[in-house]
Write a protein that holds these residues in place. Structure first.
Motif, PDB file in Angstrom:
ATOM      1  N   ALA A 583      12.420  77.325  11.731  1.00 29.49           N
ATOM      2  CA  ALA A 583      13.093  78.609  11.946  1.00 29.49           C
ATOM      3  C   ALA A 583      12.452  79.706  11.099  1.00 29.49           C
ATOM      4  O   ALA A 583      11.832  79.434  10.075  1.00 29.49           O
ATOM      5  N   HIS A 584      12.601  80.955  11.544  1.00 32.79           N
ATOM      6  CA  HIS A 584      12.102  82.077  10.731  1.00 32.79           C
ATOM      7  C   HIS A 584      12.808  82.085   9.379  1.00 32.79           C
ATOM      8  O   HIS A 584      12.201  82.349   8.347  1.00 32.79           O
ATOM      9  N   ILE A 585      14.136  81.811   9.424  1.00 33.42           N
ATOM     10  CA  ILE A 585      14.918  81.749   8.184  1.00 33.42           C
ATOM     11  C   ILE A 585      15.733  80.464   8.207  1.00 33.42           C
ATOM     12  O   ILE A 585      16.746  80.378   8.903  1.00 33.42           O
ATOM     13  N   GLY A 586      15.265  79.458   7.481  1.00 30.12           N
ATOM     14  CA  GLY A 586      16.039  78.226   7.334  1.00 30.12           C
ATOM     15  C   GLY A 586      17.087  78.444   6.259  1.00 30.12           C
ATOM     16  O   GLY A 586      16.769  78.881   5.157  1.00 30.12           O
ATOM     17  N   VAL A 587      18.354  78.174   6.591  1.00 28.66           N
ATOM     18  CA  VAL A 587      19.454  78.424   5.651  1.00 28.66           C
ATOM     19  C   VAL A 587      20.133  77.093   5.325  1.00 28.66           C
ATOM     20  O   VAL A 587      20.697  76.444   6.208  1.00 28.66           O
ATOM     21  N   ALA A 588      20.061  76.675   4.067  1.00 24.46           N
ATOM     22  CA  ALA A 588      20.690  75.415   3.645  1.00 24.46           C
ATOM     23  C   ALA A 588      22.003  75.698   2.942  1.00 24.46           C
ATOM     24  O   ALA A 588      22.197  76.772   2.361  1.00 24.46           O
ATOM     25  N   MET A 589      22.896  74.727   3.014  1.00 25.05           N
ATOM     26  CA  MET A 589      24.196  74.849   2.350  1.00 25.05           C
ATOM     27  C   MET A 589      24.092  74.330   0.912  1.00 25.05           C
ATOM     28  O   MET A 589      23.595  73.222   0.691  1.00 25.05           O
ATOM     29  N   GLY A 590      24.553  75.114  -0.038  1.00 23.49           N
ATOM     30  CA  GLY A 590      24.419  74.751  -1.448  1.00 23.49           C
ATOM     31  C   GLY A 590      25.314  73.615  -1.881  1.00 23.49           C
ATOM     32  O   GLY A 590      24.923  72.776  -2.685  1.00 23.49           O
ATOM     33  N   ASN A 591      26.542  73.541  -1.339  1.00 27.49           N
ATOM     34  CA  ASN A 591      27.483  72.494  -1.753  1.00 27.49           C
ATOM     35  C   ASN A 591      27.198  71.174  -1.074  1.00 27.49           C
ATOM     36  O   ASN A 591      27.016  70.153  -1.716  1.00 27.49           O
ATOM     37  N   ALA A 602      14.497  78.437   3.563  1.00 26.06           N
ATOM     38  CA  ALA A 602      13.987  79.621   2.867  1.00 26.06           C
ATOM     39  C   ALA A 602      15.090  80.289   2.068  1.00 26.06           C
ATOM     40  O   ALA A 602      14.831  81.134   1.225  1.00 26.06           O
ATOM     41  N   LEU A 603      16.335  79.884   2.345  1.00 29.20           N
ATOM     42  CA  LEU A 603      17.493  80.556   1.748  1.00 29.20           C
ATOM     43  C   LEU A 603      18.596  79.529   1.558  1.00 29.20           C
ATOM     44  O   LEU A 603      18.787  78.664   2.410  1.00 29.20           O
ATOM     45  N   VAL A 604      19.290  79.584   0.435  1.00 30.06           N
ATOM     46  CA  VAL A 604      20.388  78.645   0.164  1.00 30.06           C
ATOM     47  C   VAL A 604      21.666  79.436  -0.103  1.00 30.06           C
ATOM     48  O   VAL A 604      21.678  80.340  -0.936  1.00 30.06           O
ATOM     49  N   ILE A 605      22.734  79.085   0.656  1.00 29.99           N
ATOM     50  CA  ILE A 605      24.044  79.717   0.444  1.00 29.99           C
ATOM     51  C   ILE A 605      24.847  78.794  -0.467  1.00 29.99           C
ATOM     52  O   ILE A 605      25.161  77.659  -0.091  1.00 29.99           O
ATOM     53  N   THR A 606      25.167  79.266  -1.664  1.00 31.86           N
ATOM     54  CA  THR A 606      25.710  78.367  -2.685  1.00 31.86           C
ATOM     55  C   THR A 606      27.083  77.809  -2.343  1.00 31.86           C
ATOM     56  O   THR A 606      27.408  76.702  -2.724  1.00 31.86           O
ATOM     57  N   ASN A 607      27.918  78.573  -1.616  1.00 27.35           N
ATOM     58  CA  ASN A 607      29.278  78.063  -1.360  1.00 27.35           C
ATOM     59  C   ASN A 607      29.537  77.722   0.105  1.00 27.35           C
ATOM     60  O   ASN A 607      30.689  77.641   0.536  1.00 27.35           O
ATOM     61  N   ASP A 608      28.450  77.538   0.892  1.00 29.41           N
ATOM     62  CA  ASP A 608      28.559  77.102   2.299  1.00 29.41           C
ATOM     63  C   ASP A 608      29.371  78.071   3.161  1.00 29.41           C
ATOM     64  O   ASP A 608      29.987  77.658   4.147  1.00 29.41           O
ATOM     65  N   ASP A 609      29.391  79.347   2.804  1.00 31.02           N
ATOM     66  CA  ASP A 609      30.205  80.326   3.522  1.00 31.02           C
ATOM     67  C   ASP A 609      29.307  81.142   4.453  1.00 31.02           C
ATOM     68  O   ASP A 609      28.400  81.845   4.008  1.00 31.02           O
ATOM     69  N   LEU A 610      29.595  81.048   5.757  1.00 33.34           N
ATOM     70  CA  LEU A 610      28.781  81.750   6.754  1.00 33.34           C
ATOM     71  C   LEU A 610      28.769  83.259   6.517  1.00 33.34           C
ATOM     72  O   LEU A 610      27.787  83.939   6.826  1.00 33.34           O
ATOM     73  N   GLU A 611      29.843  83.784   5.943  1.00 33.34           N
ATOM     74  CA  GLU A 611      29.919  85.224   5.687  1.00 33.34           C
ATOM     75  C   GLU A 611      28.798  85.681   4.750  1.00 33.34           C
ATOM     76  O   GLU A 611      28.340  86.822   4.821  1.00 33.34           O
ATOM     77  N   LYS A 612      28.343  84.760   3.879  1.00 32.71           N
ATOM     78  CA  LYS A 612      27.254  85.100   2.954  1.00 32.71           C
ATOM     79  C   LYS A 612      25.967  85.435   3.728  1.00 32.71           C
ATOM     80  O   LYS A 612      25.177  86.273   3.298  1.00 32.71           O
ATOM     81  N   LEU A 613      25.771  84.735   4.867  1.00 29.54           N
ATOM     82  CA  LEU A 613      24.581  85.027   5.666  1.00 29.54           C
ATOM     83  C   LEU A 613      24.656  86.440   6.235  1.00 29.54           C
ATOM     84  O   LEU A 613      23.648  87.144   6.302  1.00 29.54           O
ATOM     85  N   ILE A 614      25.859  86.863   6.602  1.00 26.61           N
ATOM     86  CA  ILE A 614      26.041  88.234   7.112  1.00 26.61           C
ATOM     87  C   ILE A 614      25.733  89.241   5.998  1.00 26.61           C
ATOM     88  O   ILE A 614      25.096  90.266   6.232  1.00 26.61           O
ATOM     89  N   ILE A 615      26.169  88.913   4.776  1.00 27.66           N
ATOM     90  CA  ILE A 615      25.865  89.777   3.619  1.00 27.66           C
ATOM     91  C   ILE A 615      24.346  89.864   3.445  1.00 27.66           C
ATOM     92  O   ILE A 615      23.796  90.937   3.187  1.00 27.66           O
ATOM     93  N   GLY A 616      23.664  88.714   3.610  1.00 28.45           N
ATOM     94  CA  GLY A 616      22.209  88.674   3.492  1.00 28.45           C
ATOM     95  C   GLY A 616      21.521  89.513   4.567  1.00 28.45           C
ATOM     96  O   GLY A 616      20.569  90.251   4.278  1.00 28.45           O
ATOM     97  N   ILE A 617      22.013  89.407   5.805  1.00 28.35           N
ATOM     98  CA  ILE A 617      21.433  90.181   6.913  1.00 28.35           C
ATOM     99  C   ILE A 617      21.657  91.671   6.667  1.00 28.35           C
ATOM    100  O   ILE A 617      20.755  92.492   6.864  1.00 28.35           O
ATOM    101  N   ALA A 618      22.872  92.021   6.224  1.00 28.96           N
ATOM    102  CA  ALA A 618      23.181  93.427   5.914  1.00 28.96           C
ATOM    103  C   ALA A 618      22.259  93.938   4.808  1.00 28.96           C
ATOM    104  O   ALA A 618      21.735  95.060   4.883  1.00 28.96           O
ATOM    105  N   ALA A 619      22.026  93.091   3.780  1.00 26.88           N
ATOM    106  CA  ALA A 619      21.134  93.484   2.675  1.00 26.88           C
ATOM    107  C   ALA A 619      19.710  93.676   3.186  1.00 26.88           C
ATOM    108  O   ALA A 619      19.022  94.622   2.793  1.00 26.88           O
TER     109      ALA A 619
END
Length: 836
Positions: A583-591, A602-619
């Motif tokens: 994938a262009h952006i592989g996203v792994a779950m931190g927990n 390429a990116l790890v979300i520490t608390n497995d919350d999909l909303e964090k990916l939206i925060i990342g896209i917005a950023a």
């Protein structure tokens, strides 16, 4: 996770660890040399802008203008300080990310299992590895439990190898992956001495791929540098022909070269990306490479897992279906004697030390319902890991009396396929499964078997199984998940659910979670063997991909990429590794993510919350937009500087050298912080997440955007040159004219930095987005201008004279007209949007 350690596995003491480290060093492939502040300083002094300043300083010293030389020295210090501050911030941000990206390893020290950064492993350490983890040193196995390892990174062979301490090959190697079970190994080699270290040192020389935006920016800066050199030569030659004064001609050329050189752009890019990644890290989003921030903003498709991402991963055991009594039992009935065998075998088919939420629940249910807990009396002596399409797993236990338990669980279809049941009986159970699935329940089948001797079948499916029943779990959608998906859809991003669960359960959960879907689910088995065109069509039309396995996941991700989508893939298991990498952006779950998933992502979300990916896209979108704003600001403000320096000379006006290097460097000192510090801090505009994603191949400035910046720059130029002529026509001398021109340009610069905060909303609307840095730097620049105009020694140095209130008002008025016309353009744009 806690481990039951054997008494003989005590590991090293602290003193032994220190002694080993003194002798063998750290577990790194290279002796990492961190950039010191001195290295940063040398790097900054190599910058073209600093080189120009040093050359001008030397010329001033040679001709005896010590005041100008001293100012240039101060300017060198100031530019170096600003660059050093920015570089140091970026460096610290990247170092923080590096620390978080380093995997942890589990070692036994002082008889306790502890997690340490991988580079701290020493020769002699006892390392623990388990399913999904990467082995981080070479060593010999001292203890294992159903341990198998994939050594394809060294051997090229893709199948896994079972090993234990009695095997002929009882060695494990750094860089290989644990496929199943657990092993404790004694470290023999670390760092460059490992097998992968010896054959892979060339990997260290592979540079990180440059992002498309970086390539475009570098080309733009190079092009501007070439233009700068040509204009420098033209001005030098033209000035020398007219005046015959080599020093003045050289200074004029260097002044213009400084005004053309857009050295702020690469600084701004590096700063924006590094600090963007650092800010996301503080919000629980760890980014491996800062350039990923740019790609995040282009995401067009999110491929997400169901369990733990859309759902809570709580896995409450809601019902049990017992085949013998043909009855469905609720939680309050679980102590019924009819269910004893089903609960027993459901627990035995789980891991002895459970970490999966469903298996933890089954162990807990066993404790609460069984009269006697016999788990300590039995030992698992053989295991068939989770595999098959659909998957199942089988565990074999034995006690000291050689009484055996053979228990299996897995996808209901897999258990039905291997059980002694007639087709009519299977159809009846399928109806039960379908009913549960349609309510959003997660269903597992449970079976038992009997086998004498130790000549076990190669495949677990070859056992003769007796079907016992179904365990029915409910994993509700997370609170607020509907709003998360709505914000994804509002941003013009598509959602695909890729799960190992069945179609009925996935459909029900997707409906509850607010996922938009009007197409039937596609099973993993329907993906394999399709042509490229068929796959691209399926991947485009389908929203729910069910009963997916690694190859099928990879096919879907690749098909979406071929369709031109920018894919973010969420995964947590070993089996997700290939798709995460592709994938262009592989996203792994931190927990709940395995180390192999985190390593591939390429990116790890520490608390497995999909909303964090939206925060990342917005950023990502905010940073990309702000980089563009910064670059457009730089282009717009450079044009009047270039033309104000060159046109009076080329057109033969009365004061050809209206700006000297002193004035240009002051303007450069104003512009640098504005673009790289102020715009980096600019909040996200309110419509950012209501826009469709930009195409990743888009140039960072379209012709239209470049055209707007050029027009803005030309309008400011007209204003500045009008002030020049106005002053001359009204009898102003060179100092008065310079003061008027310089003040107008400073006021225009401040107004431009406010106006360009948004290319859609009005400047007044933009004030709602608080950016204290912009206010602070603007106030500081105004104060400095007043000091230059009205403090006698400073005004003499800058060769300007004080302006009266009318002249100052004139400068402000012309600056406002030359910049604020853009507000009318934005108003027309907004009206057009409303009508459209």
């Amino acid at each position: 996770m806690s481990y039951n350690l054997a008494e003989n596995l005590t590991g090293l003491t602290e003193n032994e660890v220190e002694a080993s480290r003194q002798r063998y060093g750290y577990n790194r492939l290279e002796a990492i040399r961190k950039n010191t502040w001195f290295d940063l300083l040398i790097g900054i002094l190599k910058e073209p802008m600093l080189i120009l300043l040093i050359i001008i300083s030397v010329i001033y010293v040679i001709v005896g203008d010590y005041g100008e030389a001293a100012f240039m020295f101060v300017a060198i210090v100031a530019v170096t300080a600003i660059s050093f501050y920015q570089d140091n911030r970026s460096k610290k941000a990247l170092e923080e990310l590096e620390k978080l990206n380093e995997p942890l390893s589990t070692v036994i020290r002082n008889s306790k299992a502890v997690e340490i950064p991988t580079h701290e492993i020493v020769v002699g350490d006892l390392c623990i590895t388990e399913e999904g983890r990467i082995i981080n040193a070479d060593g010999v196995i001292v203890h294992s439990n159903d341990f198998s390892v994939n050594e394809s990174s060294l051997t090229g062979e893709s199948f896994s190898v079972f090993k234990d301490n009695k095997s002929e090959d009882n060695l494990v190697y750094s860089g290989t992956v644990t496929v199943s079970g657990l092993a404790v190994f004694k470290v023999q080699k670390i760092g460059k001495e490992t097998r992968v270290g010896k054959i892979g040192e060339s990997i260290l020389n592979i540079k990180e791929e440059i992002s498309p935006l970086q390539i475009q920016i570098r080309k733009f800066v190079k092009w501007m540098a070439v233009v700068g050199i040509l204009i420098f030569l033209m001005v030098c030659i033209f000035s020398y022909i007219k005046t015959g004064d080599m020093v003045t001609s050289l200074l004029s050329g260097l002044t213009l070269a400084m005004s053309v050189l857009p050295e702020e752009i690469p600084v701004a890019f590096t700063t924006f990306m590094a600090l963007g990644a650092w800010k996301l890290m503080r919000q629980g989003i760890i980014i491996k490479r800062s350039s990923i921030v740019e790609t995040l903003g282009s995401t067009t498709v999110i491929c997400t897992d169901k369990t733990g991402t859309i759902t809570e991963n709580s896995m409450k055991l809601q019902h049990l279906y017992n085949y013998l009594s043909d009855k469905i039992y609720e939680e309050k009935e679980f102590k019924n004697d009819d269910l004893s065998e089903l609960i027993n075998y459901a627990m035995w088919s789980s891991e002895p030390v459970p970490f999966d939420p469903m298996e933890i629940t089954l162990h807990k249910t066993y404790e609460e319902t069984q009269k006697k807990d016999v788990r300590k009396e039995y030992k698992m002596f053989h295991e068939y890991p989770l595999e098959g399409k659909p998957p199942m797993m089988t565990h074999l236990f034995e006690n000291t009396n050689t009484d055996r338990i053979i228990a299996a669980k897995g996808a209901p279809e897999a258990i039905l396929n291997v059980s002694r049941l007639s087709e009519t009986e299977k159809e009846k159970i399928r109806d039960v499964i379908k009913t549960f699935g349609q309510q959003g329940y997660r269903v597992l089948g449970v079976a038992k078997s009997h086998f004498e001797g130790n000549n076990f079948p190669k495949n677990q499916q070859d056992f003769d199984f007796e079907f016992l029943g179904l365990t029915v779990f409910y994993d509700p959608p997370k609170k607020g998940i509907k709003e998360v998906f709505q914000s994804i859809y509002d941003a013009g991003i598509k959602v695909k659910v890729i799960t190992g669960d069945n179609a009925d359960t996935t459909n029900a959960i997707a409906l509850q979670a607010g996922i938009k879907n009007d197409a039937p689910a596609t099973n993993g088995s329907d993906i394999i063997g399709r042509s490229e065109e068929e796959l691209m069509q399926i991947s485009e039309d389908t929203v729910l991909f069910t009963r997916m396995f690694p190859d099928a996941k990879l096919e879907v991700v690749n098909a979406l990429k071929k369709k031109g989508e920018v894919v973010a893939m969420l995964g947590d298991g070993v089996n997700d590794g290939p798709a995460l990498k592709a994938a262009h952006i592989g996203v792994a779950m931190g927990n709940k993510g395995t180390e192999i998933a985190k390593s591939a992502a390429a990116l790890v979300i520490t608390n497995d919350d999909l909303e964090k990916l939206i925060i990342g896209i917005a950023a990502g979108r905010r940073i990309y937009t702000n980089i563009k704003k910064a670059i457009q600001y730089i282009i717009s403000i450079h044009i009047p500087i270039i033309l104000t320096v060159s046109l009076p000379l080329f057109l033969g006006w009365v004061f050809p050298h209206i700006f000297t290097p002193v004035h240009v460097i002051f303007l450069e000192l104003v512009m640098g912080p504005t673009c790289s510090i102020v715009y980096e801090n600019e909040p996200m505009e309110k419509n950012t997440m209501q826009q469709p994603p930009r195409a990743m191949g888009d140039t960072f400035l379209s012709l239209n955007e470049l055209g707007i910046s050029v027009i803005q720059g030309l309008m400011i130029t007209f204003g500045v040159l009008f002030v020049y002529q106005f002053s001359v026509q009204n009898g102003g001398d060179e100092e008065k004219t310079r003061a008027m021109v310089f003040s107008t340009l400073i006021f225009a610069n401040i107004l431009l930095s406010f106006v360009n905060r948004s290319f859609f909303y009005s400047v007044l609307e933009s004030f709602r987005n608080r950016n204290p840095l912009l206010i602070g730097i603007s106030a500081l620049v105004l104060m400095m201008l007043l000091v230059i105009l009205y403090v006698k020694p400073i005004s003499l140095f800058f060769k300007v004279t004080a302006l009266n209130i009318n002249e100052l008002g004139m400068a402000v008025f012309i600056a406002a007209v030359s910049v604020l016309w853009f507000e009318v353009y934005k108003y027309v744009k907004r009206i057009g949007k409303v009508k459209g």
